[in-house]
Design a protein around this motif. Sequence first.
Motif, PDB file in Angstrom:
ATOM      1  N   GLY A   1     -31.225   0.265  17.731  1.00 33.29           N
ATOM      2  CA  GLY A   1     -30.740  -0.367  16.516  1.00 33.29           C
ATOM      3  C   GLY A   1     -31.878  -0.904  15.676  1.00 33.29           C
ATOM      4  N   TRP A   2     -32.049  -0.363  14.473  1.00 29.68           N
ATOM      5  CA  TRP A   2     -33.108  -0.796  13.561  1.00 29.68           C
ATOM      6  C   TRP A   2     -32.716  -2.082  12.849  1.00 29.68           C
ATOM      7  CZ3 TRP A   2     -37.824   1.294  13.291  1.00 29.68           C
ATOM      8  CH2 TRP A   2     -38.005   2.575  13.812  1.00 29.68           C
ATOM      9  N   ASN A   3     -33.730  -2.873  12.447  1.00 22.34           N
ATOM     10  CA  ASN A   3     -33.445  -4.017  11.594  1.00 22.34           C
ATOM     11  C   ASN A   3     -33.134  -3.491  10.185  1.00 22.34           C
ATOM     12  OD1 ASN A   3     -35.971  -3.312  10.598  1.00 22.34           O
ATOM     13  ND2 ASN A   3     -36.849  -5.358  10.773  1.00 22.34           N
ATOM     14  N   GLU A   4     -32.749  -4.366   9.285  1.00 20.18           N
ATOM     15  CA  GLU A   4     -32.316  -3.940   7.951  1.00 20.18           C
ATOM     16  C   GLU A   4     -33.432  -3.223   7.188  1.00 20.18           C
ATOM     17  OE1 GLU A   4     -30.563  -6.071   4.028  1.00 20.18           O
ATOM     18  OE2 GLU A   4     -29.691  -6.681   5.956  1.00 20.18           O
TER      19      GLU A   4
ATOM     20  N   THR B   1     -38.068  -1.473  10.075  1.00 21.66           N
ATOM     21  CA  THR B   1     -39.461  -1.613  10.479  1.00 21.66           C
ATOM     22  C   THR B   1     -39.625  -1.870  11.970  1.00 21.66           C
ATOM     23  OG1 THR B   1     -39.389  -3.967   9.922  1.00 21.66           O
ATOM     24  CG2 THR B   1     -40.208  -2.451   8.217  1.00 21.66           C
ATOM     25  N   THR B   2     -38.549  -2.234  12.660  1.00 24.12           N
ATOM     26  CA  THR B   2     -38.630  -2.502  14.094  1.00 24.12           C
ATOM     27  C   THR B   2     -37.249  -2.368  14.730  1.00 24.12           C
ATOM     28  OG1 THR B   2     -39.295  -4.085  15.808  1.00 24.12           O
ATOM     29  CG2 THR B   2     -38.304  -4.993  13.819  1.00 24.12           C
ATOM     30  N   ILE B   3     -37.265  -2.105  16.027  1.00 26.16           N
ATOM     31  CA  ILE B   3     -36.003  -2.132  16.772  1.00 26.16           C
ATOM     32  C   ILE B   3     -35.931  -3.383  17.636  1.00 26.16           C
ATOM     33  CG2 ILE B   3     -35.668   0.354  16.771  1.00 26.16           C
ATOM     34  CD1 ILE B   3     -36.698   0.307  19.700  1.00 26.16           C
ATOM     35  N   SER B   4     -37.032  -4.187  17.619  1.00 24.19           N
ATOM     36  CA  SER B   4     -37.107  -5.430  18.382  1.00 24.19           C
ATOM     37  C   SER B   4     -36.700  -5.164  19.824  1.00 24.19           C
ATOM     38  CB  SER B   4     -36.242  -6.498  17.723  1.00 24.19           C
ATOM     39  OG  SER B   4     -36.392  -7.734  18.398  1.00 24.19           O
ATOM     40  N   ASN B   5     -35.630  -5.787  20.300  1.00 18.70           N
ATOM     41  CA  ASN B   5     -35.185  -5.554  21.680  1.00 18.70           C
ATOM     42  C   ASN B   5     -33.893  -4.722  21.727  1.00 18.70           C
ATOM     43  OD1 ASN B   5     -33.377  -7.409  20.736  1.00 18.70           O
ATOM     44  ND2 ASN B   5     -33.548  -8.815  22.454  1.00 18.70           N
ATOM     45  N   GLN B   6     -33.595  -4.022  20.662  1.00 17.62           N
ATOM     46  CA  GLN B   6     -32.379  -3.207  20.574  1.00 17.62           C
ATOM     47  C   GLN B   6     -32.669  -1.761  20.991  1.00 17.62           C
ATOM     48  OE1 GLN B   6     -29.459  -4.815  19.732  1.00 17.62           O
ATOM     49  NE2 GLN B   6     -30.811  -6.592  19.800  1.00 17.62           N
ATOM     50  N   TRP B   7     -33.002  -1.567  22.265  1.00 17.82           N
ATOM     51  CA  TRP B   7     -33.443  -0.259  22.761  1.00 17.82           C
ATOM     52  C   TRP B   7     -32.306   0.720  23.003  1.00 17.82           C
ATOM     53  CZ3 TRP B   7     -38.203   1.465  22.592  1.00 17.82           C
ATOM     54  CH2 TRP B   7     -39.229   0.544  22.423  1.00 17.82           C
TER      55      TRP B   7
END
Length: 75
Positions: free
Chosen positions: A2-5, A8-14
């Motif tokens: 899951g990408w942020n809006e 630029t990152t998926i953070s911890n949404q793998w």
Amino acid sequence: MGWNEARTTISNQWGDPPVLAEGIEAFIELPSGGHVAALDGTGGPKGDVEFEQTADGIAFTIGPQYATLWYAVTP
């Protein structure tokens, strides 16, 4: 995943298993190198990749036959 809006990152949404990866065929030419290997998921050698020495370096083809996403080119 899951990408942020801003995408630029998926953070911890793998995401969740299973992972699906498709090996693609690609012809690669590099200005140096002396050995090419396919790598396993831990970064260890899985097998050699055929390559040829060229006047400018080396050339090789990767593809699904190597069943990997990772390769190493060493001198």
